[in-house]
Design an enzyme around this catalytic site. Structure first.
Site, PDB file in Angstrom:
ATOM      1  N   ASP A  11       0.877  -1.227  -0.070  1.00 20.73           N
ATOM      2  CA  ASP A  11       0.015   0.188  -0.039  1.00 20.73           C
ATOM      3  C   ASP A  11       0.707   1.284  -0.024  1.00 20.73           C
ATOM      4  O   ASP A  11       2.150   1.302   0.352  1.00 20.73           O
ATOM      5  CB  ASP A  11      -0.833   0.106   1.405  1.00 20.73           C
ATOM      6  CG  ASP A  11      -1.694   1.006   1.470  1.00 20.73           C
ATOM      7  OD1 ASP A  11      -2.245   1.609   0.542  1.00 20.73           O
ATOM      8  OD2 ASP A  11      -1.879   1.671   2.442  1.00 20.73           O
ATOM      9  N   ASP A  44      -0.380   5.012   0.983  1.00 22.10           N
ATOM     10  CA  ASP A  44      -0.680   5.878   2.122  1.00 22.10           C
ATOM     11  C   ASP A  44      -0.550   5.249   3.344  1.00 22.10           C
ATOM     12  O   ASP A  44      -1.154   4.162   3.766  1.00 22.10           O
ATOM     13  CB  ASP A  44      -2.081   6.259   1.849  1.00 22.10           C
ATOM     14  CG  ASP A  44      -2.466   7.103   0.381  1.00 22.10           C
ATOM     15  OD1 ASP A  44      -1.304   7.487  -0.025  1.00 22.10           O
ATOM     16  OD2 ASP A  44      -3.365   6.855  -0.161  1.00 22.10           O
TER      17      ASP A  44
END
Length: 187
Positions: A9, A11
């Site tokens: 991922d 963020d």
């Protein structure tokens, strides 16, 4: 032989989104300040000012290009992972933030090719062997599908961590070694 796929991922996993969004929120709405520790959920209940919507909080133009690296180890460890695994970046993105996220990634991790960059909120739709993420809505489906996962701890995943014993990764230091251990790929 197929290389194992490590989905990562963006963020709040390789960069700090929520802390930067809070910074801008507190400048724009000083009468309704927020703190990182208050971010206990993914919903917008924490946004106290009526004009501070989820779109305002996460949709500020340029926000995704100004994010700080998660820590001083993340770039080196991501490069190590990239050399041994198929590392894919799987990030939830509004249409207007996709280019910003790609620009950020190319500035900090140019070794990640465009073919390995996916804008996708429902990460369970993507094939991978291991997921590194902070979102409970991504980590739980990965485990339920029999995949490996590493959780980046934040206040918004605390409740999930209390009920599910996720392996945690509080720093990117030695991340390659942690991934090797989980995937059974020790050198």
């Amino acid at each position: 032989m197929r290389r194992k796929i490590v989905a990562v991922d963006m963020d709040d996993t390789i960069c700090h989104l929520v802390k930067r969004a809070i910074y801008h929120n507190n400048i724009e709405f000083p009468t309704h300040p927020l703190s990182y520790e208050e971010m206990m959920d993914w919903n917008t209940d924490h946004l106290r000012h009526p004009a501070s919507t989820q779109e305002v909080f996460f949709g500020r133009p340029g926000l995704y290009e100004e994010l700080e690296l998660y820590d001083e180890h993340v770039v080196g460890e991501m490069e190590k992972l990239h050399r041994e695994y198929d590392v894919i970046i799987v990030t939830a993105a509004r249409p207007n933030s996709v280019a910003e996220k790609w620009n950020w990634l190319q500035r900090h991790m140019p070794f990640i090719p465009f073919d390995n960059f996916f804008a996708c909120k429902r990460k369970s739709l993507i094939d991978f062997d291991l997921l590194i993420d902070d979102g409970p809505h991504n980590l739980l489906p990965a485990l339920e599908a029999g995949k490996k996962a590493l959780c980046i701890p934040h206040p918004w995943n605390l409740r999930m961590r209390e009920s599910h014993p996720f392996p945690l990764m509080e720093s990117w230091e030695n991340a390659k070694q942690r991934v090797d251990e989980l995937l059974g790929s020790l050198d």
